[in-house]
Design an enzyme around this catalytic site. Structure first.
Site, short mmCIF file in Angstrom:
data_model
loop_
_atom_site.label_atom_id
_atom_site.label_comp_id
_atom_site.label_asym_id
_atom_site.label_seq_id
_atom_site.Cartn_x
_atom_site.Cartn_y
_atom_site.Cartn_z
N GLU A 16 0.82 -1.22 0.00
CA GLU A 16 0.00 0.00 0.00
C GLU A 16 0.85 1.27 0.00
O GLU A 16 0.44 2.30 0.53
CB GLU A 16 -0.96 0.00 1.20
CG GLU A 16 -1.85 -1.23 1.27
CD GLU A 16 -2.80 -1.37 0.08
OE1 GLU A 16 -3.36 -0.34 -0.35
OE2 GLU A 16 -2.97 -2.49 -0.42
N LEU A 17 2.04 1.19 -0.57
CA LEU A 17 2.99 2.31 -0.66
C LEU A 17 3.42 2.85 0.70
O LEU A 17 3.78 4.02 0.84
CB LEU A 17 2.43 3.45 -1.52
CG LEU A 17 2.15 3.12 -2.99
CD1 LEU A 17 1.82 4.41 -3.77
CD2 LEU A 17 3.31 2.40 -3.66
#
Length: 460
Positions: A147-148
């Protein structure tokens, strides 16, 4: 020359079946096989296969000028192998073009990077990189976290693992007045270069492409390229990061999303814009500045932080309980326990417990009616899993003893590997020495003067 960097995330968790309290200690299989197979095959039909075919066609038509990057979680790859092997084949075909980069991430698409007291993060990244190399013959050099997720500390750990670059969110509260359209570097280790997501343009494609109420509807390829061309001249990297399901699933084929994608290379060429992979950009461009991220950011929700997975007591309780047994799990050699450990770490299980957007109705991404139902089901499964782990390592064993034992085992493994290598080298050296001695003897015999000849010479 200005470049567009396309990156697509692909992840699907192993969804859990309805697991009741009375199943604990009796049923050790936790997964909803029917739902998992149905979801994978449906998205493969709507997105993965047609999108891969579209990109392959674009690469061929542009003679390799169109380039993209993918980050595919390990648990998604394992589901493709189980339920849709043709998806793996289509990615292998893309890999052979040389125009597709595969990024490394956590195998389980987990929150392990938030764990600072152990090396679970590093273990999963190595496991995922090995999986990518075994399937596609490609060793990842660029990292993309779950999710970065990113912070200065996470960047330091990623750099220490040998990665040249990493991609993350261009969060406004971090950038301030700065633009995401440059190459930056990690504040805690400047050797790690960073690409930041252009959230506005990425979300225009993912969420607003078919929104009739949007004041810019419809979004066309020439309109997007015009917006990119209008950026200040020195902003030379436009990072379009999104979930791959954008093509065919979030935005259905009927919206024209595939035609939009196919038209981009032609419009970009006319505007003197090319396409690059993250590793290409890292090798060609120098960072203009460091980015300081003291607190973890992500690409989730407006807050761009970790609250989507750890924002309430239910999530935090489940998370803490899971990682409390990490050391014991890593001492296990049983394949099924290690497999379940990976599957239970997927961040989706914690996302289903989120109450941020709960208003009496179900989360549209969750298989549960309520966050509490998601929590209860997960904790029942986790309770059974913990029983299985305890059977291997009773509660009487102290955590410090376990850590000491793990270090001892690791050290012994390294010593054994070193001895085997030395033995192998010694065996090769021994063979070489024997061969050399044999050759020397043969040469000596061939060049030495026979005794009879020598005596005759003396008489003469």
């Amino acid at each position: 020359m200005r470049s567009i960097c396309f990156y697509f995330q692909i992840h699907q968790p192993f969804r859990l079946k309805k697991y009741k309290f009375f199943d604990i200690g009796k049923d050790h299989y936790y997964y909803d096989d029917y739902t998992n197979e149905e979801v994978i095959q449906r998205i493969a039909e709507h997105c993965y296969l047609p999108a891969n075919q579209t990109i392959l066609q674009m690469i061929k038509e542009t003679e390799g000028k169109f380039k993209v990057a993918f980050s595919i979680s390990g648990v998604a790859l394992e589901q493709f192998e189980l339920y849709a092997p043709e998806v793996i084949d289509s990615f292998k075909e893309l890999a052979q073009t040389g125009c597709v980069e595969f990024l490394a991430e956590t195998f389980a698409h987990s929150l392990a990077s938030l764990e600072e007291e152990n090396d679970e993060f590093e273990v999963q990244v190595k496991q995922h990189a090995n999986k990518i190399q075994s399937l596609f013959g490609y060793k990842p050099t660029t990292f993309r976290n779950t999710e970065l997720l990113y912070s200065d500390d996470i960047g330091r750990r990623v750099a220490n693992m040998g990665f040249k670059g990493m991609i993350t969110e261009g969060a406004k509260h971090i950038l301030g007045w700065k633009s995401p359209n440059y190459v930056y570097c990690c504040a805690s280790n400047p050797r790690l270069k960073l690409l930041l997501k252009n959230s506005k343009l990425s979300d225009d494609i993912t969420f607003r492409f078919s929104d009739w109420s949007w004041d810019q509807f419809p979004l066309t390829a020439d309109k997007l390229i015009d917006w990119i061309s209008a950026c200040p001249k020195d902003e030379d990297v436009i990072n379009l990061f999104m979930g791959y399901e954008t093509f065919g699933e979030i935005q259905s084929r009927e919206t024209g999303i595939f035609e939009f994608l196919k038209a981009l290379p032609r419009m970009a060429e006319q505007a003197d814009i090319n396409f690059e992979t993250p590793s290409n950009l890292f090798s060609k461009k120098k960072p203009i500045d460091q980015i300081h991220v003291p607190y973890t950011i992500s690409w989730a929700d407006e807050e761009r932080n970790t609250s989507a997975w750890l924002g309430n007591e239910l999530q935090r309780s489940a998370y803490d309980k899971l990682y409390s047994i990490r050391d014991k799990v890593r001492l296990c050699s049983e394949r099924k326990i290690l497999q379940d450990w990976n599957y239970l770490q997927s961040c989706d299980h914690f996302y289903y417990m989120s109450t941020k957007h709960f208003s009496g109705g179900p989360n549209h991404m969750s298989p549960y009616e309520t966050p509490f139902e998601a929590f209860t089901n997960y904790m029942n499964v986790l309770s059974d899993f913990m029983i299985r782990v305890r059977e291997k390592f009773p509660e009487g064993v102290d955590v410090e003893e376990l850590n000491s034992l793990m270090k001892t085992i690791d050290a012994q493994g390294k010593i054994i590997a070193q001895l085997e290598e030395e033995k192998s080298q010694g065996f090769s050296t021994s063979k070489a020495c024997k061969a050399t001695k044999s050759e020397a003897k043969t040469t000596k015999k061939a060049t030495s003067t026979p005794k009879s000849t020598s005596k005759s010479a003396k008489k003469a």
